[in-house]
Design a protein around this motif. Structure first.
Motif, PDB file in Angstrom:
ATOM      1  N   PHE A  39       0.395   7.440   4.920  1.00 37.28           N
ATOM      2  CA  PHE A  39      -0.286   6.677   5.965  1.00 37.28           C
ATOM      3  C   PHE A  39       0.787   5.984   6.795  1.00 37.28           C
ATOM      4  O   PHE A  39       1.962   5.943   6.402  1.00 37.28           O
ATOM      5  CB  PHE A  39      -1.295   5.666   5.381  1.00 37.28           C
ATOM      6  CG  PHE A  39      -0.656   4.545   4.604  1.00 37.28           C
ATOM      7  CD1 PHE A  39      -0.397   3.316   5.209  1.00 37.28           C
ATOM      8  CD2 PHE A  39      -0.336   4.710   3.262  1.00 37.28           C
ATOM      9  CE1 PHE A  39       0.177   2.282   4.501  1.00 37.28           C
ATOM     10  CE2 PHE A  39       0.234   3.665   2.541  1.00 37.28           C
ATOM     11  CZ  PHE A  39       0.492   2.451   3.162  1.00 37.28           C
ATOM     12  N   ASP A  40       0.420   5.464   7.912  1.00 31.29           N
ATOM     13  CA  ASP A  40       1.365   4.789   8.801  1.00 31.29           C
ATOM     14  C   ASP A  40       1.631   3.382   8.264  1.00 31.29           C
ATOM     15  O   ASP A  40       0.788   2.489   8.379  1.00 31.29           O
ATOM     16  CB  ASP A  40       0.810   4.724  10.218  1.00 31.29           C
ATOM     17  CG  ASP A  40       1.771   4.048  11.190  1.00 31.29           C
ATOM     18  OD1 ASP A  40       2.920   3.739  10.791  1.00 31.29           O
ATOM     19  OD2 ASP A  40       1.374   3.822  12.357  1.00 31.29           O
ATOM     20  N   ALA A  41       2.804   3.195   7.676  1.00 28.05           N
ATOM     21  CA  ALA A  41       3.153   1.908   7.077  1.00 28.05           C
ATOM     22  C   ALA A  41       4.092   1.096   7.959  1.00 28.05           C
ATOM     23  O   ALA A  41       4.631   0.078   7.514  1.00 28.05           O
ATOM     24  CB  ALA A  41       3.802   2.129   5.713  1.00 28.05           C
ATOM     25  N   SER A  42       4.287   1.529   9.192  1.00 23.35           N
ATOM     26  CA  SER A  42       5.289   0.881  10.046  1.00 23.35           C
ATOM     27  C   SER A  42       4.979  -0.590  10.304  1.00 23.35           C
ATOM     28  O   SER A  42       5.895  -1.383  10.541  1.00 23.35           O
ATOM     29  CB  SER A  42       5.398   1.632  11.381  1.00 23.35           C
ATOM     30  OG  SER A  42       4.146   1.667  12.056  1.00 23.35           O
ATOM     31  N   GLY A  43       3.720  -0.974  10.264  1.00 22.70           N
ATOM     32  CA  GLY A  43       3.365  -2.355  10.538  1.00 22.70           C
ATOM     33  C   GLY A  43       3.315  -3.259   9.326  1.00 22.70           C
ATOM     34  O   GLY A  43       2.962  -4.439   9.440  1.00 22.70           O
ATOM     35  N   TYR A  44       3.675  -2.729   8.164  1.00 22.86           N
ATOM     36  CA  TYR A  44       3.624  -3.508   6.926  1.00 22.86           C
ATOM     37  C   TYR A  44       5.022  -3.981   6.533  1.00 22.86           C
ATOM     38  O   TYR A  44       6.017  -3.319   6.848  1.00 22.86           O
ATOM     39  CB  TYR A  44       3.041  -2.663   5.789  1.00 22.86           C
ATOM     40  CG  TYR A  44       1.604  -2.259   5.985  1.00 22.86           C
ATOM     41  CD1 TYR A  44       0.570  -3.030   5.466  1.00 22.86           C
ATOM     42  CD2 TYR A  44       1.278  -1.104   6.696  1.00 22.86           C
ATOM     43  CE1 TYR A  44      -0.756  -2.660   5.648  1.00 22.86           C
ATOM     44  CE2 TYR A  44      -0.042  -0.727   6.883  1.00 22.86           C
ATOM     45  CZ  TYR A  44      -1.053  -1.510   6.359  1.00 22.86           C
ATOM     46  OH  TYR A  44      -2.354  -1.141   6.546  1.00 22.86           O
ATOM     47  N   PRO A  45       5.123  -5.101   5.817  1.00 24.59           N
ATOM     48  CA  PRO A  45       6.449  -5.591   5.422  1.00 24.59           C
ATOM     49  C   PRO A  45       7.137  -4.719   4.377  1.00 24.59           C
ATOM     50  O   PRO A  45       8.353  -4.727   4.276  1.00 24.59           O
ATOM     51  CB  PRO A  45       6.160  -7.000   4.874  1.00 24.59           C
ATOM     52  CG  PRO A  45       4.717  -6.992   4.517  1.00 24.59           C
ATOM     53  CD  PRO A  45       4.057  -6.068   5.480  1.00 24.59           C
ATOM     54  N   ALA A  46       6.366  -3.970   3.580  1.00 25.03           N
ATOM     55  CA  ALA A  46       6.936  -3.038   2.600  1.00 25.03           C
ATOM     56  C   ALA A  46       6.601  -1.621   3.054  1.00 25.03           C
ATOM     57  O   ALA A  46       5.433  -1.306   3.301  1.00 25.03           O
ATOM     58  CB  ALA A  46       6.368  -3.305   1.212  1.00 25.03           C
ATOM     59  N   ARG A  47       7.626  -0.769   3.156  1.00 30.68           N
ATOM     60  CA  ARG A  47       7.419   0.550   3.751  1.00 30.68           C
ATOM     61  C   ARG A  47       7.958   1.700   2.895  1.00 30.68           C
ATOM     62  O   ARG A  47       8.028   2.835   3.356  1.00 30.68           O
ATOM     63  CB  ARG A  47       8.058   0.587   5.139  1.00 30.68           C
ATOM     64  CG  ARG A  47       7.363  -0.326   6.150  1.00 30.68           C
ATOM     65  CD  ARG A  47       8.084  -0.337   7.487  1.00 30.68           C
ATOM     66  NE  ARG A  47       9.330  -1.102   7.417  1.00 30.68           N
ATOM     67  CZ  ARG A  47       9.414  -2.415   7.621  1.00 30.68           C
ATOM     68  NH1 ARG A  47       8.313  -3.105   7.898  1.00 30.68           N
ATOM     69  NH2 ARG A  47      10.566  -3.026   7.540  1.00 30.68           N
ATOM     70  N   LEU A  48       8.327   1.413   1.666  1.00 29.73           N
ATOM     71  CA  LEU A  48       8.817   2.453   0.763  1.00 29.73           C
ATOM     72  C   LEU A  48       7.833   2.662  -0.378  1.00 29.73           C
ATOM     73  O   LEU A  48       7.132   1.738  -0.796  1.00 29.73           O
ATOM     74  CB  LEU A  48      10.174   2.072   0.172  1.00 29.73           C
ATOM     75  CG  LEU A  48      11.355   1.899   1.116  1.00 29.73           C
ATOM     76  CD1 LEU A  48      12.595   1.517   0.320  1.00 29.73           C
ATOM     77  CD2 LEU A  48      11.612   3.155   1.919  1.00 29.73           C
ATOM     78  N   ALA A  49       7.789   3.888  -0.899  1.00 30.96           N
ATOM     79  CA  ALA A  49       6.947   4.198  -2.054  1.00 30.96           C
ATOM     80  C   ALA A  49       7.479   5.457  -2.726  1.00 30.96           C
ATOM     81  O   ALA A  49       8.320   6.173  -2.181  1.00 30.96           O
ATOM     82  CB  ALA A  49       5.490   4.391  -1.643  1.00 30.96           C
ATOM     83  N   GLY A  50       6.970   5.708  -3.910  1.00 25.61           N
ATOM     84  CA  GLY A  50       7.244   6.960  -4.599  1.00 25.61           C
ATOM     85  C   GLY A  50       6.044   7.880  -4.443  1.00 25.61           C
ATOM     86  O   GLY A  50       4.996   7.646  -5.053  1.00 25.61           O
ATOM     87  N   GLU A  51       6.145   8.902  -3.599  1.00 22.88           N
ATOM     88  CA  GLU A  51       5.049   9.837  -3.354  1.00 22.88           C
ATOM     89  C   GLU A  51       5.322  11.159  -4.062  1.00 22.88           C
ATOM     90  O   GLU A  51       6.452  11.653  -4.066  1.00 22.88           O
ATOM     91  CB  GLU A  51       4.902  10.099  -1.855  1.00 22.88           C
ATOM     92  CG  GLU A  51       4.531   8.874  -1.042  1.00 22.88           C
ATOM     93  CD  GLU A  51       4.424   9.175   0.452  1.00 22.88           C
ATOM     94  OE1 GLU A  51       3.924   8.311   1.191  1.00 22.88           O
ATOM     95  OE2 GLU A  51       4.846  10.281   0.872  1.00 22.88           O
ATOM     96  N   VAL A  52       4.284  11.744  -4.642  1.00 25.78           N
ATOM     97  CA  VAL A  52       4.419  13.052  -5.277  1.00 25.78           C
ATOM     98  C   VAL A  52       4.677  14.093  -4.193  1.00 25.78           C
ATOM     99  O   VAL A  52       3.864  14.250  -3.276  1.00 25.78           O
ATOM    100  CB  VAL A  52       3.159  13.419  -6.080  1.00 25.78           C
ATOM    101  CG1 VAL A  52       3.279  14.831  -6.650  1.00 25.78           C
ATOM    102  CG2 VAL A  52       2.940  12.405  -7.204  1.00 25.78           C
TER     103      VAL A  52
END
Length: 408
Positions: A39-52
């Motif tokens: 999803f578009d996380a550009s507007g959130y303070p946390a923008r990293l995740a572990g995606e399968v």
């Protein structure tokens, strides 16, 4: 008392889809943490995740299941099928009511739920899928797996945040002791959508560092929170005698488990009680533990509490410690299950996987295995997990053969 052994493992993880791919990545220190793409996380303070990575549900599941499943459930169905294939067993061939499934979930189908709520708000109730009635639910993985593989034995779901992967195994062991022959167990979670992400941010412990190699550094002097991820592992847990009779090869045994509740996780008392209880259940003492898979929460307070527990149990630098979740992020209920899978592969192969992107602060007095795997015989490994709200769990994984062997 029935002895529980693991004969099959299925994995969907940010650093590898499938057990073999994932385990090679773990030993190679390869991280699956990166910028969010689901999803578009550009507007959130946390923008990293572990995606399968590279998961195409249509390539692994019947088309009829796609409209009624969340991404979480699709990943779980993939892992379940792999686990049974790895174990060399088709549960549909077993006597009826002798095989069951117990899974763990922290969030249920968040992505599915968000999509249907958006349809409700923007278009009206007639646009909400009928599958919303169950696709969001915590028990949906257990239900869909049991239907697909005709598991008519005992079933259940555990909701205990990040400890769920171990807590589900606790329940599965109980079913084996009551006479069930086989239980598929573990946890797979996914809530990488705006709704789920907003809930994560509200906790205040997500790392806001945008550098994949620096955002999640548990036990470091400058630890700044954790990175969230998706995925997990499912395990085929069998009675050891039944597994032997069908000629199955076990990765290892789940020889001890314990849980504890702690209303103040910062002091580590609950984690200590869980660890001590798991050792008692396994019939071993702390000096017989060859390595620890740490919970590694990633905040200074939580890391300090866990390090103190390990120091009290084993002494300063008294045991090898690893945290392979630095390559995946914390996977909610899937995290402890994936650590159990890693511990099982570790004792089978005789290797402690590395921890990446962090250096333990000297004050923690931890013998942290870093950057490269460490080859050493392993007989007993302790796996630790903590969840929000005071949940603590620990499990002892033990080798079953006379000497370590190569993983499949």
């Amino acid at each position: 008392m029935a002895r529980a052994v693991v004969t099959g493992i299925g994995v969907a993880a940010p650093n590898g889809l499938g057990t073999r791919t994932w385990w090679q990545s773990v030993l190679g220190g390869e991280s699956g943490i990166g910028p969010i793409t689901l999803f578009d996380a550009s507007g959130y303070p946390a923008r990293l995740a572990g995606e399968v990575p590279g998961f195409d549900a249509a390539a692994h599941l019947p088309g009829r299941l796609l409209p009624q499943t969340d991404r979480m459930t699709r990943l779980a169905l993939y892992a379940a099928a792999e686990a049974f294939s790895d174990a060399g067993i088709d549960p549909r061939t077993l006597p009826e009511h002798t095989a069951g499934v117990v899974t763990a979930s922290s969030t249920g189908g968040f992505e599915f739920g968000q999509r249907e709520l958006q349809a409700l708000w923007s278009q009206g109730s007639e646009y909400v899928s009928v599958y919303q009635s169950f696709a969001w639910f915590y028990a949906v993985n257990t239900g869909q797996i049991s239907i697909r593989h005709q598991l008519r034995g005992p079933g259940g779901v555990v909701v205990s945040d990040d400890t769920g992967g171990i807590d589900a195994v606790v329940q599965a062991r109980r079913q084996l002791r009551r006479g069930t022959r086989l239980v598929l167990t573990g946890g797979v979670d996914s809530a990488l959508c705006p709704w789920g992400w907003t809930a994560r941010l509200a906790e205040g412990t997500l790392s806001t560092d945008d550098r994949p190699t620096a955002a999640y550094r548990p036990f470091a002097a400058d630890a700044c929170g954790y990175v969230a991820g998706e995925g997990g592992a499912l395990l085929v847990l069998e009675d050891a005698v039944a597994a032997r009779d069908r000629g199955a090869t076990a990765y290892g045994a789940v020889s001890g488990c314990a849980t504890a509740f702690d209303p103040d996780p910062a002091d580590g008392d609950g984690l200590a009680r869980a660890a001590e209880g798991a050792l008692r259940d396994a019939g071993i003492t702390a000096d017989q533990v060859d390595a620890v898979f740490a919970d590694a929460f990633g905040t200074p307070e939580a890391d300090r509490a866990e390090a103190a527990v390990l120091r009290e149990l084993f002494g300063p630098y008294g045991v090898l410690v690893t945290a392979p979740k630095t390559m995946t992020g914390r996977l909610s209920a899937g995290g402890a299950a994936l650590d159990l899978a890693a511990a099982l592969c570790a004792v089978r192969e005789g290797v402690v996987p590395p921890t990446v992107h962090t250096v333990a602060a000297p004050a923690h007095t931890l013998d942290l295995v870093r950057d490269k795997p460490l080859r050493t015989p392993l007989r007993h490994v302790l796996v630790l997990a903590r969840g929000r709200g005071g949940f603590n769990a620990a499990a002892v994984v033990s080798a079953v053969g006379p000497a370590p062997r190569s993983a499949r």
